[in-house]
Write a protein that holds these residues in place. Structure first.
Motif, PDB file in Angstrom:
ATOM      1  N   VAL A  62       0.838  -1.208   0.000  1.00  0.00           N
ATOM      2  CA  VAL A  62       0.000   0.000   0.000  1.00  0.00           C
ATOM      3  C   VAL A  62       0.869   1.253   0.000  1.00  0.00           C
ATOM      4  CG1 VAL A  62      -1.681   1.322   1.338  1.00  0.00           C
ATOM      5  CG2 VAL A  62      -1.946  -1.155   1.109  1.00  0.00           C
ATOM      6  N   MET A  63       1.917   1.266   0.830  1.00  0.00           N
ATOM      7  CA  MET A  63       2.798   2.437   0.918  1.00  0.00           C
ATOM      8  C   MET A  63       3.546   2.649  -0.392  1.00  0.00           C
ATOM      9  SD  MET A  63       4.241   2.453   4.847  1.00  0.00           S
ATOM     10  CE  MET A  63       5.326   1.028   4.656  1.00  0.00           C
ATOM     11  N   GLU A  69       1.205  15.390   0.131  1.00  0.00           N
ATOM     12  CA  GLU A  69       0.721  14.750   1.361  1.00  0.00           C
ATOM     13  C   GLU A  69       0.802  13.219   1.271  1.00  0.00           C
ATOM     14  OE1 GLU A  69      -3.145  16.895   1.376  1.00  0.00           O
ATOM     15  OE2 GLU A  69      -2.445  17.686   3.309  1.00  0.00           O
ATOM     16  N   LEU A  70       2.026  12.743   1.119  1.00  0.00           N
ATOM     17  CA  LEU A  70       2.255  11.307   0.999  1.00  0.00           C
ATOM     18  C   LEU A  70       1.696  10.537   2.194  1.00  0.00           C
ATOM     19  CD1 LEU A  70       3.554   8.821  -0.347  1.00  0.00           C
ATOM     20  CD2 LEU A  70       5.702   9.441   0.789  1.00  0.00           C
ATOM     21  N   GLY A  71       1.893  11.054   3.403  1.00  0.00           N
ATOM     22  CA  GLY A  71       1.388  10.364   4.587  1.00  0.00           C
ATOM     23  C   GLY A  71      -0.107  10.163   4.548  1.00  0.00           C
ATOM     24  N   LYS A  72      -0.840  11.189   4.129  1.00  0.00           N
ATOM     25  CA  LYS A  72      -2.296  11.081   4.036  1.00  0.00           C
ATOM     26  C   LYS A  72      -2.696  10.059   2.973  1.00  0.00           C
ATOM     27  CE  LYS A  72      -4.789  14.791   4.436  1.00  0.00           C
ATOM     28  NZ  LYS A  72      -5.457  16.109   4.162  1.00  0.00           N
ATOM     29  N   ALA A  73      -1.958  10.039   1.851  1.00  0.00           N
ATOM     30  CA  ALA A  73      -2.261   9.071   0.796  1.00  0.00           C
ATOM     31  C   ALA A  73      -2.067   7.643   1.279  1.00  0.00           C
ATOM     32  CB  ALA A  73      -1.372   9.350  -0.420  1.00  0.00           C
ATOM     33  N   ILE A  74      -1.014   7.409   2.084  1.00  0.00           N
ATOM     34  CA  ILE A  74      -0.779   6.075   2.630  1.00  0.00           C
ATOM     35  C   ILE A  74      -1.888   5.686   3.598  1.00  0.00           C
ATOM     36  CG2 ILE A  74       0.721   4.757   4.197  1.00  0.00           C
ATOM     37  CD1 ILE A  74       3.093   6.238   2.925  1.00  0.00           C
ATOM     38  N   GLN A  75      -2.310   6.617   4.440  1.00  0.00           N
ATOM     39  CA  GLN A  75      -3.391   6.324   5.388  1.00  0.00           C
ATOM     40  C   GLN A  75      -4.691   6.006   4.660  1.00  0.00           C
ATOM     41  OE1 GLN A  75      -2.282   9.915   8.155  1.00  0.00           O
ATOM     42  NE2 GLN A  75      -3.614   8.551   9.312  1.00  0.00           N
ATOM     43  N   GLN A  76      -4.982   6.717   3.584  1.00  0.00           N
ATOM     44  CA  GLN A  76      -6.193   6.449   2.810  1.00  0.00           C
ATOM     45  C   GLN A  76      -6.132   5.054   2.193  1.00  0.00           C
ATOM     46  OE1 GLN A  76      -6.217   9.796   0.147  1.00  0.00           O
ATOM     47  NE2 GLN A  76      -7.297  11.129   1.581  1.00  0.00           N
TER      48      GLN A  76
END
Length: 342
Positions: free
Chosen positions: A170-171, A331-338
């Motif tokens: 996912v990441m 916003e890579l972190g937000k994309a990973i969380q989604q």
């Protein structure tokens, strides 16, 4: 609308080539990217000396003194405990405190990852962070037709569970979508066969989980021979296998260049042949030149960290800063969380 200013903290003391090369890379970045501010962390006297000899934009560069640094041959845990003012630790702390938006270092990989683990937080749903790396491929992909794919993990998590492998997938897909602008990256597990039941237990279990996951273009297992072909855009494995693959791929690049140099020196016939093939050889060198890719992201933390190669010179450092800024802006972190939520 004005572009938001992004501050990148550079661990100046980590490179094999010394602080001057990192400073030159940050200086180059200050001239090319007006939306990026470089925060140089390290020995202030050495940094000031390097800046005095390098063309740069003074308004886009600042300095944070750190009195210590960690060498490539030092044991990360022991060195960080012994050197609380080490440049990589200070830089990671500044990012964690919001003084900078991302971290770039070409230093000791273990010390870098451990500094991030001590100062950053893992994203919700992430059990282990992963060190990813780009590698050259025959096929191109994404909006920019990038000639490389992503492999993870390559050293942060030596033994990965099935759950870890799914998270890595996912990441990695989120990173490929943002950095390569590849909207639907092909994701695969690295195994010793393409059949779903091939490989160790954790790979088989991860295969079943990824096959059932919506929103991810999982293409199954790939073998080692598929890596340089670019069969997958994101290849997922544990840190031990990934690190071995990465070192092998780096060796291929070095060998291609060395063989061409050897052949050129051997005879007039070889020189004539190489002259005829010079365009193709240059293309091979360009594709396998890791400096253009900037660095390897550590994925899974709530802050962005790009690990540049220890041998990085100014161009690679500058590109690493650009990659870090792009990950922050999108916003890579937000994309990973989604992705994990899906």
């Amino acid at each position: 609308m004005a572009t938001k200013l992004i501050t990148i903290a550079f661990d100046v003391m980590g490179s094999d080539h010394g602080p001057a090369e990192v400073v030159r890379g940050a200086a180059q970045l200050s001239l090319e990217s007006p939306h990026i501010h470089a925060l140089l962390v390290g020995d202030r006297a050495l940094i000031d000396d390097a800046l005095a000899e390098t063309k740069h934009s003074g308004e886009r560069i600042s300095v944070q003194h750190a009195s210590e640094h960690i060498g490539m041959d030092e044991k990360p845990g022991e060195a960080l405990a012994r050197k609380p003012d080490a440049s990589v630790s200070v830089a990671a702390r500044l990012v964690a405190e919001g003084e900078a938006d991302a971290l770039v270092s070409a230093g000791n990989t273990g010390a870098c990852v451990l500094s991030c683990a001590r100062h950053f937080q893992l994203l919700p749903g992430v059990r282990r962070a992963a060190l990813a790396a780009v590698y050259p491929t025959r096929d191109r992909r994404g909006e920019k037709a990038d000639p490389f794919s992503l492999i993870l993990d390559v050293g942060a998590t030596v033994e990965a569970t099935a759950e870890d492998l799914v998270t890595f997938a996912v990441m990695g897909a989120a990173y490929a979508r943002i950095i390569s602008r590849n909207e639907n990256p092909k994701v695969a597990l690295l195994s010793n066969g393409t059949e779903p039941n091939k490989g160790p237990r954790q790979v088989v279990e991860a295969h079943a989980a990824l096959s059932a996951m919506a929103g991810l273009k999982f293409i199954g297992n790939v073998e080692g021979v598929d890596i340089p072909k670019g069969t997958a855009d994101v290849v997922v494995t544990d840190g031990f296998v990934g690190n071995v693959c990465l070192k092998m791929l780096e060796g291929v690049h070095d060998t291609v260049v060395e063989l061409a140099q050897y052949a050129y020196k051997e005879s007039l016939r070889w020189r004539a042949g190489l002259a005829m093939l010079s365009g193709g050889i240059q293309r091979i060198k360009d594709i396998t030149d890791w400096e253009q890719y900037g660095g390897a992201p550590v994925l899974g933390f709530d802050r962005i960290f790009i690990k540049a190669h220890g041998r990085s010179k100014a161009r690679a450092i500058s590109n690493a800063g650009k990659v870090a800024a792009k990950a922050v802006a999108h916003e890579l972190g937000k994309a990973i969380q989604q992705g994990l939520a899906r």
